[in-house]
Motif scaffolding. Structure first.
Motif, PDB file in Angstrom:
ATOM      1  N   LEU A 189      39.888  33.465  20.007  1.00 47.01           N
ATOM      2  CA  LEU A 189      39.874  32.266  19.679  1.00 47.01           C
ATOM      3  C   LEU A 189      38.726  31.971  18.570  1.00 47.01           C
ATOM      4  N   ALA A 190      37.508  32.509  18.812  1.00 45.50           N
ATOM      5  CA  ALA A 190      36.283  32.503  17.712  1.00 45.50           C
ATOM      6  C   ALA A 190      37.124  33.154  16.358  1.00 45.50           C
ATOM      7  N   ALA A 191      37.504  34.195  16.552  1.00 41.55           N
ATOM      8  CA  ALA A 191      38.136  34.893  15.340  1.00 41.55           C
ATOM      9  C   ALA A 191      39.003  34.060  14.560  1.00 41.55           C
ATOM     10  N   ALA A 192      39.916  33.207  15.476  1.00 43.92           N
ATOM     11  CA  ALA A 192      40.821  32.366  14.855  1.00 43.92           C
ATOM     12  C   ALA A 192      40.170  31.349  14.057  1.00 43.92           C
ATOM     13  N   ALA A 193      39.037  30.629  14.866  1.00 39.66           N
ATOM     14  CA  ALA A 193      38.499  29.654  13.845  1.00 39.66           C
ATOM     15  C   ALA A 193      37.853  29.990  12.805  1.00 39.66           C
ATOM     16  N   THR A 228      45.408  24.041  18.384  1.00 40.04           N
ATOM     17  CA  THR A 228      45.524  24.625  17.042  1.00 40.04           C
ATOM     18  C   THR A 228      44.821  25.924  16.915  1.00 40.04           C
ATOM     19  N   LEU A 229      43.554  26.333  17.558  1.00 35.85           N
ATOM     20  CA  LEU A 229      42.981  27.216  17.828  1.00 35.85           C
ATOM     21  C   LEU A 229      43.721  28.485  18.705  1.00 35.85           C
ATOM     22  N   LYS A 230      44.114  27.924  19.745  1.00 39.23           N
ATOM     23  CA  LYS A 230      44.855  28.817  20.596  1.00 39.23           C
ATOM     24  C   LYS A 230      46.205  29.590  19.886  1.00 39.23           C
ATOM     25  N   SER A 231      46.940  28.612  19.073  1.00 33.48           N
ATOM     26  CA  SER A 231      48.176  28.961  18.522  1.00 33.48           C
ATOM     27  C   SER A 231      47.839  30.305  17.589  1.00 33.48           C
ATOM     28  N   GLN A 232      46.766  30.497  17.074  1.00 28.82           N
ATOM     29  CA  GLN A 232      46.495  31.507  16.121  1.00 28.82           C
ATOM     30  C   GLN A 232      46.864  32.837  17.064  1.00 28.82           C
ATOM     31  N   THR A 233      46.712  32.864  18.232  1.00 30.55           N
ATOM     32  CA  THR A 233      46.673  34.097  19.086  1.00 30.55           C
ATOM     33  C   THR A 233      47.850  34.064  19.797  1.00 30.55           C
ATOM     34  N   ASP A 234      48.419  32.883  20.567  1.00 30.02           N
ATOM     35  CA  ASP A 234      49.549  32.654  21.321  1.00 30.02           C
ATOM     36  C   ASP A 234      50.882  32.399  20.817  1.00 30.02           C
ATOM     37  N   GLY A 235      50.698  31.999  19.407  1.00 33.26           N
ATOM     38  CA  GLY A 235      51.931  31.668  18.696  1.00 33.26           C
ATOM     39  C   GLY A 235      52.496  30.338  19.204  1.00 33.26           C
ATOM     40  N   LYS A 236      52.078  29.576  20.006  1.00 32.42           N
ATOM     41  CA  LYS A 236      52.758  28.349  20.556  1.00 32.42           C
ATOM     42  C   LYS A 236      52.494  27.088  19.555  1.00 32.42           C
ATOM     43  N   PRO A 237      53.238  26.547  19.778  1.00 32.87           N
ATOM     44  CA  PRO A 237      53.076  25.100  18.586  1.00 32.87           C
ATOM     45  C   PRO A 237      52.001  24.165  19.276  1.00 32.87           C
TER      46      PRO A 237
END
Length: 358
Positions: free
Chosen positions: A154-158, A71-80
């Motif tokens: 990822l911290a920013a996405a969180a 969920t956090l990674k998807s904010q930057t890589d757009g993956k499901p």
């Protein structure tokens, strides 16, 4: 007072038959790799654990459990970022930590867990520079419990996902915190524990003041202040009575004393009159009895009244027996009474006055 976001390396092992997830353990702990590096340790207190559970339970949606923090990674890589499960409610268990017994896994995740393809549960939580944990952000299934710190992106996405109004936090919170710290008598570099201790001390003083406040029972501070104002206003009104409706106590006491004196004088006059009458009509005979009656009248006037009301009167003693004229008249009458009725009748017919008999 700002928080930093890290991925905790304290992931707990999953049991295939576990009916409780331990999300964050109670007390002080560190990661297997020695983290945190910017705090002495991580620390979850019982009080904060209950607060976190309450905040999570007040959410309108369930908390997702994903795979490898997708969920956090998807904010930057757009993956499901598919869910592996959902947590519906939270609880704080004394001696254990922040837990959940109300959760479910997807069929795929349950298969992974049963096959031991996933063995660890990894929470993302926020904490202060002192290491005090302040909130749970998300949870993931993982096989790498010793995760590194989240990269900056990822911290920013969180931040974007889980902290509301983050754009205003830097501008507003420091000023608000400075004001609160000042009002609590604390320095600007006070720790969170110092702030909590000072706030609880203040609340305890307000609760103990007897103003009808109940901060200890979740009453808001604003409502407590309103209760204090109402209580203070009522007290002021009691201290300043309307002079047109109330008489000073000194005046009332003076009147009561005067009434008592008048009543006592009236009773004494009444008793004195009864005593004099009792002596005259034969209810009190002789010096001894009169002295007794005087003492009873003075000391127990009501009992004396009862005596006078019930004591018989002696009619022959109603007048003064030492009066000379009365004695002579009585003697004369007694002498006249010695003549027979026939003699008195004959003397009357003859116009003769009979003298006293010898």
């Amino acid at each position: 007072m700002k928080t930093k976001l890290l991925v905790a390396a304290c992931a707990s092992a999953l049991s295939q038959s576990s009916n409780r997830l331990v999300l964050i353990p109670e007390g002080q702990f560190s990661g297997l790799d020695g983290r945190p590096h910017d705090a002495p340790y991580w620390n979850l207190t019982a009080e904060r654990g209950r607060q976190i559970a309450l905040a999570l339970n007040n959410r309108a949606i369930d908390l997702v459990i994903d795979y490898e923090h997708g969920t956090l990674k998807s904010q930057t890589d757009g993956k499901p970022a598919p869910a592996s499960g959902w947590i519906k409610s939270f609880e704080y268990v004394e001696g254990v930590g922040l837990c959940s017994s109300d959760f479910n896994w997807t069929a795929q995740a349950q298969g992974f867990i049963d096959a031991e393809e996933y063995k660890y549960l990894s929470p993302v939580f926020s904490y202060t520079p002192q290491g005090d944990i302040t909130g749970l952000l998300c949870v993931a299934l993982t096989n790498t419990p010793n995760l590194d710190e989240l990269p900056a992106l990822l911290a920013a996405a969180a931040q974007d996902l889980f902290i509301q109004n983050s754009n205003n936090e830097d501008d507003l919170m420091p000023e608000f915190l400075k004001l609160m710290l000042k009002k609590l008598g604390l320095a600007e570099n006070a720790t969170e524990q110092e702030v909590l201790t000072a706030a609880n001390s203040f609340f305890a003083k307000v609760d103990a003041a007897g103003f009808g406040t109940e901060l200890a029972k979740e009453q808001t501070l604003n409502a407590a202040v309103d209760a204090v104002i109402v209580s203070k206003t009522a007290a002021n009104h009691q201290q300043q009575p309307d002079p047109s409706k109330f008489v000073p106590i000194a005046v009332v006491s003076g009147l009561q004393a005067q009434i008592a004196t008048l009543t006592a004088n009236s009773n004494k006059t009444e008793v004195d009159t009864l005593y004099t009458a009792a002596c005259s009509n034969g209810q009190l005979l002789g010096d001894d009895m009169q002295a007794w009656g005087r003492k009873l009248a003075d000391e127990q006037p009501e009992e004396f009244k009862k005596f006078v009301a019930s004591a018989p009167k002696i009619a022959a003693l109603n007048g003064k027996q030492t009066d000379g004229a009365n004695v002579a008249a009585n003697n004369q009458q007694q002498q006249e009474n010695k003549h027979t009725p026939e003699a008195l009748h004959v003397a009357n017919l003859m116009g003769v006055e009979l003298g006293a008999t010898a």
